[in-house]
Design a protein around this motif. Structure first.
Motif, PDB file in Angstrom:
ATOM      1  N   LEU A 430       0.880  -1.277   0.142  1.00 38.92           N
ATOM      2  CA  LEU A 430       0.134  -0.040  -0.210  1.00 38.92           C
ATOM      3  C   LEU A 430       0.872   1.244  -0.012  1.00 38.92           C
ATOM      4  O   LEU A 430       1.904   1.550   0.964  1.00 38.92           O
ATOM      5  N   GLU A 431       0.639   2.273  -0.978  1.00 33.61           N
ATOM      6  CA  GLU A 431       1.252   3.342  -1.046  1.00 33.61           C
ATOM      7  C   GLU A 431       0.754   4.514  -0.518  1.00 33.61           C
ATOM      8  O   GLU A 431      -0.606   4.743  -0.795  1.00 33.61           O
ATOM      9  N   TRP A 432       1.106   4.893   0.599  1.00 35.39           N
ATOM     10  CA  TRP A 432       0.589   6.233   1.486  1.00 35.39           C
ATOM     11  C   TRP A 432       1.277   7.390   1.050  1.00 35.39           C
ATOM     12  O   TRP A 432       2.526   7.435   1.099  1.00 35.39           O
ATOM     13  N   ARG A 433       0.624   8.625   0.848  1.00 34.54           N
ATOM     14  CA  ARG A 433       1.194   9.939   0.813  1.00 34.54           C
ATOM     15  C   ARG A 433       0.767  10.637   2.060  1.00 34.54           C
ATOM     16  O   ARG A 433      -0.664  10.797   2.249  1.00 34.54           O
ATOM     17  N   GLU A 437       4.065  17.395   8.212  1.00 29.74           N
ATOM     18  CA  GLU A 437       3.654  17.572   9.472  1.00 29.74           C
ATOM     19  C   GLU A 437       2.916  16.492  10.087  1.00 29.74           C
ATOM     20  O   GLU A 437       2.570  16.618  11.297  1.00 29.74           O
ATOM     21  N   ASN A 438       2.305  15.846   9.359  1.00 29.27           N
ATOM     22  CA  ASN A 438       1.564  14.489   9.832  1.00 29.27           C
ATOM     23  C   ASN A 438       2.595  13.258  10.153  1.00 29.27           C
ATOM     24  O   ASN A 438       2.098  12.238  10.540  1.00 29.27           O
ATOM     25  N   SER A 439       3.496  13.286   9.381  1.00 30.69           N
ATOM     26  CA  SER A 439       4.540  12.129   9.356  1.00 30.69           C
ATOM     27  C   SER A 439       4.734  11.175  10.564  1.00 30.69           C
ATOM     28  O   SER A 439       4.244  10.167  10.741  1.00 30.69           O
ATOM     29  N   ALA A 440       5.213  12.118  11.490  1.00 29.28           N
ATOM     30  CA  ALA A 440       5.113  11.328  13.035  1.00 29.28           C
ATOM     31  C   ALA A 440       4.054  10.584  13.683  1.00 29.28           C
ATOM     32  O   ALA A 440       4.051   9.627  14.145  1.00 29.28           O
ATOM     33  N   ALA A 468      13.748   9.079  -1.896  1.00 27.38           N
ATOM     34  CA  ALA A 468      13.914  10.323  -2.655  1.00 27.38           C
ATOM     35  C   ALA A 468      12.446  11.253  -2.317  1.00 27.38           C
ATOM     36  O   ALA A 468      12.586  12.354  -3.097  1.00 27.38           O
ATOM     37  N   ASP A 469      11.587  10.748  -1.904  1.00 29.71           N
ATOM     38  CA  ASP A 469      10.319  11.449  -1.730  1.00 29.71           C
ATOM     39  C   ASP A 469       9.717  11.177  -0.380  1.00 29.71           C
ATOM     40  O   ASP A 469       9.189   9.994  -0.046  1.00 29.71           O
ATOM     41  N   PRO A 470      10.191  11.832   0.549  1.00 23.87           N
ATOM     42  CA  PRO A 470       9.777  11.695   2.037  1.00 23.87           C
ATOM     43  C   PRO A 470       8.401  11.686   2.415  1.00 23.87           C
ATOM     44  O   PRO A 470       8.036  11.183   3.574  1.00 23.87           O
ATOM     45  N   GLU A 471       7.521  12.286   1.673  1.00 22.16           N
ATOM     46  CA  GLU A 471       6.142  11.975   2.054  1.00 22.16           C
ATOM     47  C   GLU A 471       5.295  10.707   1.274  1.00 22.16           C
ATOM     48  O   GLU A 471       4.266  10.636   1.466  1.00 22.16           O
ATOM     49  N   LEU A 472       6.311  10.057   0.702  1.00 18.70           N
ATOM     50  CA  LEU A 472       5.747   8.702   0.228  1.00 18.70           C
ATOM     51  C   LEU A 472       6.056   7.505   0.965  1.00 18.70           C
ATOM     52  O   LEU A 472       7.244   7.326   1.451  1.00 18.70           O
ATOM     53  N   TYR A 473       5.293   6.753   1.405  1.00 17.63           N
ATOM     54  CA  TYR A 473       5.329   5.487   2.444  1.00 17.63           C
ATOM     55  C   TYR A 473       5.022   4.376   2.002  1.00 17.63           C
ATOM     56  O   TYR A 473       3.863   4.494   1.178  1.00 17.63           O
ATOM     57  N   ALA A 508      -3.386  10.584   6.040  1.00 14.97           N
ATOM     58  CA  ALA A 508      -3.040  10.704   4.781  1.00 14.97           C
ATOM     59  C   ALA A 508      -3.568  11.292   3.698  1.00 14.97           C
ATOM     60  O   ALA A 508      -4.739  12.260   3.970  1.00 14.97           O
ATOM     61  N   VAL A 509      -2.813  11.952   2.618  1.00 12.79           N
ATOM     62  CA  VAL A 509      -3.475  12.701   1.546  1.00 12.79           C
ATOM     63  C   VAL A 509      -4.759  12.349   0.906  1.00 12.79           C
ATOM     64  O   VAL A 509      -5.694  12.791   0.380  1.00 12.79           O
ATOM     65  N   ASP A 510      -4.531  10.636   0.668  1.00 12.24           N
ATOM     66  CA  ASP A 510      -5.671  10.146   0.101  1.00 12.24           C
ATOM     67  C   ASP A 510      -5.616   8.662   0.519  1.00 12.24           C
ATOM     68  O   ASP A 510      -4.829   8.135   0.855  1.00 12.24           O
TER      69      ASP A 510
END
Length: 524
Positions: A430-433, A437-440, A468-473, A508-510
């Motif tokens: 599952l790819e989460w964006r 500010e919400n990462s922790a 390379a993209d810190p907002e992508l988990y 998450a964003v979406d």
């Protein structure tokens, strides 16, 4: 009768009928234990063979309770219970007939007792698991209390009745009484109309069910705490049960009748505790109640080992009975309400394993200390340790006071189309964006999601961040087969799991992008 009354579950017809039948069965079981041990002596059995009567009862439970719990989840629990009760009826009935005809031998006696142990192993997890089907959720604590009273009073009455039956008509009379008691339980189960199970994918294989039960226990910290608290209590609490006969014969100088009075005092204390505990739980909460009850039981154990006063010993046994039932009924009720229906029997099998294993190991340890040192030391030491551990556990291993909703719920979208059900292993990604500010908060929320994935079927789980993209988990987890993943979708999700996953989605964003990958190498 109010919903908070200790006797509220007795308003439920199925619970009341089964409780009464089980009460007679508990008395019969303890009466038969006396009869079997007495018969082994009459048959010229050695001291080892007399001791093996108890081993023949408990060993099948140790070996079979976990797979029996799995069977209780994948088959109709009513039928599993009836099978177990029928095995015990067959064992008791054969003992009655063979003993009446004077053809029972020591080996035959042990074999039939072991057969009844198999029946007990089959029944125990399913009996615990059906309690939420007999009473509403809010009455489970009272139901656990009443079941504890049932066992403790049966333990007090059964040996005395067994002795009377042996004196009047011989050991076969105890086997006859026990046989009749199982008939009563079977009749109640036969008339009970249990609601159907929700199994869209059909029954699991028993080995798969055993593995999924163990995985659930490992991945449920709240339930694991119940198991740890249970084994810590009974490990030290077993000293009183194991050494009470020695106390009666030694420091107190009592005969069989006096020993029966001590057991009766424990049963009376359990009945008193059943009235007191619901009120204490409402006002103090389960953690405080367990701590107070553990300390009270520890004090009773210490007094029982020190005093030479019969009056003081009886008062201590009253306190011990109340403390014992307060702790174990609260732990048992907590375990039941934490578990979803799909895994309740197999997880409760581990509870039974901890309960019986702790008592068995504790009895050996404290009995050895009594032989090596002194009876007094074997009572005072575990009492002191129990009190210290109770104070430690309430801080470091507290039980949840929250009411968790473990009713079935849709956690996923519609299940994906996939290969044959036995294909696997399966890797789900599952790819989460997530905004920076919400990462922790997201990483913390995903730890709970990971436990949810493992509870419902995943054998491995991980969360990775794109360098390379810190907002992508990227979340990954592995399941043994495609069918295991379908069970996650259709059978195993609960309202708690849905809440946990929604908390992550809110950060998450979406919604995440989901992929399913099937093992491409040779069959594993």
């Amino acid at each position: 009768m109010t919903a908070s009354s200790p006797w509220a579950p007795m308003r439920r017809n199925a619970f009341r009928a089964l409780w009464i039948a089980q009460f007679a069965s508990n008395i019969g079981t303890w009466a038969q234990t006396v009869g079997a041990q007495w018969l082994m002596g009459d048959l010229g059995g050695t001291a080892l063979q007399v001791a093996l009567v108890q081993a023949a009862t408990t060993l099948p439970v140790f070996l079979l309770v976990v797979p029996s719990g799995a069977l209780g989840d994948i088959l109709d629990r009513r039928k599993v219970l009836m099978f177990g009760q029928a095995l015990m009826l067959a064992g008791a009935g054969l003992l009655m007939v063979l003993t009446a005809r004077d053809v029972t031998t020591p080996n035959v006696l042990l074999a039939l007792i072991a057969l009844m142990g198999v029946g007990q192993a089959a029944s125990m997890p399913s009996f615990q698991a059906i309690q939420p089907e007999l009473v509403p959720r809010e009455e489970i604590p009272q139901a656990a209390l009443l079941n504890g009273v049932n066992m403790n009073v049966g333990r007090a009455i059964g040996p005395a009745l067994g002795g009377a039956l042996i004196a009047a008509a011989g050991p076969e009379a105890t086997f006859a009484f026990n046989t009749v008691s199982f008939v009563g339980v079977l009749l109640v189960l036969g008339f009970w109309r249990r609601p159907p199970d929700h199994r869209p994918l059909g029954a699991e294989h028993v080995l798969t069910a055993v593995r999924s039960g163990a995985r659930y226990v490992r991945s449920s910290p709240l339930f694991s705490r119940v198991l740890v608290r249970c084994v810590l209590f009974v490990l030290f609490g077993s000293a009183l049960w194991a050494l009470l006969p020695a106390i009666a014969r030694g420091p107190l100088g009592l005969g069989a009748g006096g020993y029966g009075a001590l057991l009766g005092s424990v049963g009376a204390g359990a009945i008193g505790g059943a009235f007191l505990v619901p009120r204490l739980l409402r006002t103090l909460g389960k953690n405080v109640v367990i701590t107070i009850a553990s300390c009270a039981y520890a004090a009773a154990t210490a007094i029982g080992g020190i005093t030479t006063s019969i009056t003081l010993a009886i008062l201590a046994m009253l306190m011990a009975g109340a403390g014992w039932i307060a702790v174990l009924s609260t732990l048992n009720a907590t375990a039941q309400v934490l578990l979803p229906a799909w895994t309740r029997a197999r997880a409760l099998a581990y509870y039974q394993l901890m309960l019986m294993g702790g008592q068995a190991i504790g009895a050996i340890v404290w009995g050895a200390i009594a032989d090596l040192l002194d009876l007094r030391w074997a009572m005072v030491v575990p009492a002191a340790l129990m009190a210290l551990i109770a104070l430690y556990a309430v801080v470091k291993l507290p039980l949840t006071e929250r009411q968790l909703d473990v009713t079935p719920a849709a956690v996923w979208d519609e299940p994906p189309e996939g290969p044959d059900s036995d294909d696997g292993p399966v890797l789900v990604t599952l790819e989460w964006r997530v905004d920076e500010e919400n990462s922790a908060a997201f990483v913390e929320a995903m730890q709970r999601v990971g436990r949810s994935r493992r509870r419902t079927g995943a054998s491995m789980w991980g969360l990775f961040r794109d360098s390379a993209d810190p907002e992508l988990y990227l979340e990954t987890f592995v399941l043994a087969t495609w069918q295991e993943h379908l069970r996650q979708h259709l059978e195993r999700g609960t309202a708690v799991d849905a809440t946990v996953q929604q908390a992550a989605r809110d950060l998450a964003v979406d919604n995440p992008q989901v992929r399913h990958l099937i093992w491409a190498g040779p069959p594993s």
